[in-house]
Design a protein around this motif. Structure first.
Motif: not given
Length: 438
Positions: A7-12
């Protein structure tokens, strides 16, 4: 844990690469392609790698081009320097040749002068012996005359002692007058003999001075000849040694081939008395031996490839040794040297010899092979025209063909080889060794 990281990677990725849609519209329908952040990242990374590779490749090509240009410029500068050095060596060679020729002329003139001086010395020695003989005869005659005069005086004294009376003396007046006349004539002869002896001694002194002066002149001539022989022989000896050729063996070989003799044998001598050879005779014989050695060297030099096969303007395009093949690009042994000049430039034999091949050679094109003395062979390749035939005897400096581009070549040039015992050697060894002589 993986879900939170994703999720964090997708947000970045959404921050930098938001999801995009590419619409494709046709006459009847409209569709779209959704570009997710991951897909955009992959595309961006690929494009970046492609751009980086292009930049690196362009930089490498540019650096190679600059390096090749610098290498060519350096090669041209080296070539110009080498050509200037060759021109300088050629000038030095011509100067040495003129000096050698002048030394030879001086030697011939001095040798002629020695012959004249030898004749004059023999004539002077003969005159001196004649004068010495004349002086001995005059002295012997003078001694006999003096002895006869003393005998006459003794007899006169005896006659005077026997005749004590004046009458008896008067009766013997006639014999006394005869004796007086005889004594007067004897005195005149004695005075003439003494004068002749003094003149002979003066002539002998003058002759001795002339002989001493001639000996000094002979000594000066000998010194000049010895210096001339040293100047002439030393460069030839150095030339053969620089080429790695055994001088003693070569001279023996030449002497064996030029050993014809005949006619009456007359040893060189400055005297006819049959005495031991004088110092001048020994010096003259040494000079003749050196002259013989000089002639042997000159004969040997004409039979070894010390000359240059190209006399017109040229430039060296390839040296002896391993090089990059101009056709295949691979590394291979180059068994000669290349001289580049205009089409049809005359080519000359570098030494006396016999033509053993004059025809087409694989890779060589039109090829001429010449066999020389001492197991040496020379080859002249890529000719446009051959001017000799197999079995023909050629001399150094004789034209044997024209420069061309036949065979395996990239342009007009002469490929020149020197082989000793069938093995190729660097031809420049011989050409450079002869720079100070020819």
């Amino acid at each position: 844990m993986r879900t939170k990281l994703a999720i964090k990677t997708h947000a970045v990725l959404e921050k930098y690469f938001p999801e995009r849609r590419v619409f494709l519209k046709s006459d009847n329908d409209t569709r779209f392609i959704r570009l997710r952040p991951g897909t955009q990242l992959i595309a961006f990374t690929g494009c970046a790698l492609l751009v980086a590779w292009s930049i690196v490749a362009t930089a490498v090509i540019l650096m190679d081009s600059i390096g090749a240009g610098n290498f060519r410029e350096q090669a041209k500068r080296d070539q110009r320097t080498y050509q200037a050095r060759l021109n300088d060596l050629s000038g030095q060679r011509d100067a040495r040749a003129e000096e050698a020729l002048a030394a030879q002329e001086r030697f011939n003139a001095a040798l002629t002068q020695i012959s004249v001086m030898q004749s004059e010395l023999l004539s002077s020695e003969t005159r001196r012996r004649e004068l010495e003989t004349g002086i001995d005869v005059i002295q012997s005659t003078l001694r006999d005359t003096m002895q006869q005069r003393e005998e006459v005086r003794t007899r006169l004294a005896a006659l005077q002692s026997e005749d004590g009376a004046d009458l008896q003396v008067a009766s013997n007046t006639a014999p006394m007058d005869f004796l007086a006349d005889a004594l007067a004539r004897t005195a005149e002869e004695r005075d003439q003999v003494i004068a002749d002896a003094q003149d002979a001694l003066l002539a002998a002194d003058e002759l001795t001075q002339k002989i001493a002066l001639m000996e000094e002149q002979n000594d000066a001539i000998f010194r000049q000849l010895e210096e001339a022989m040293t100047v002439s022989v030393a460069p030839l000896d150095k030339m053969f040694r620089s080429a790695g050729m055994p001088t003693d063996q070569i001279l023996r070989t030449v002497r064996k081939g030029y050993s014809g003799q005949g006619g009456p044998l007359t040893p060189l001598s400055f005297t006819t008395r049959g005495e031991e050879l004088s110092v001048d005779t020994l010096r003259a014989n040494r000079l003749l031996n050196q002259l013989d050695r000089l002639n042997l060297y000159r004969i040997a030099a004409s039979k070894a490839p010390f000359a240059n096969p190209v006399k017109d303007s040229f430039r060296f395009t390839s040296q002896f040794g391993y090089r990059r093949d101009p056709k295949t690009g691979g590394r291979r042994m180059h068994q000669g040297v290349d001289f580049a000049a205009g089409l049809g430039t005359p080519l000359y034999a570098t030494a006396d010899g016999v033509v053993t091949h004059a025809g087409w050679g694989s890779g060589y094109g039109r090829l001429v092979k010449i066999q020389h003395e001492f197991g040496i062979e020379t080859r002249y390749a890529h000719m446009s025209k051959m001017r000799v035939k197999v079995g023909q005897r050629v001399s150094r400096g004789q034209r044997i063909g024209d420069m061309g581009a036949s065979g395996r070549v990239t342009g007009v040039h002469l490929h020149y080889e020197v082989r000793v015992g069938g093995k190729p050697v660097n031809p420049m060894i011989y050409i450079k060794a002869a720079n100070d002589v020819f």
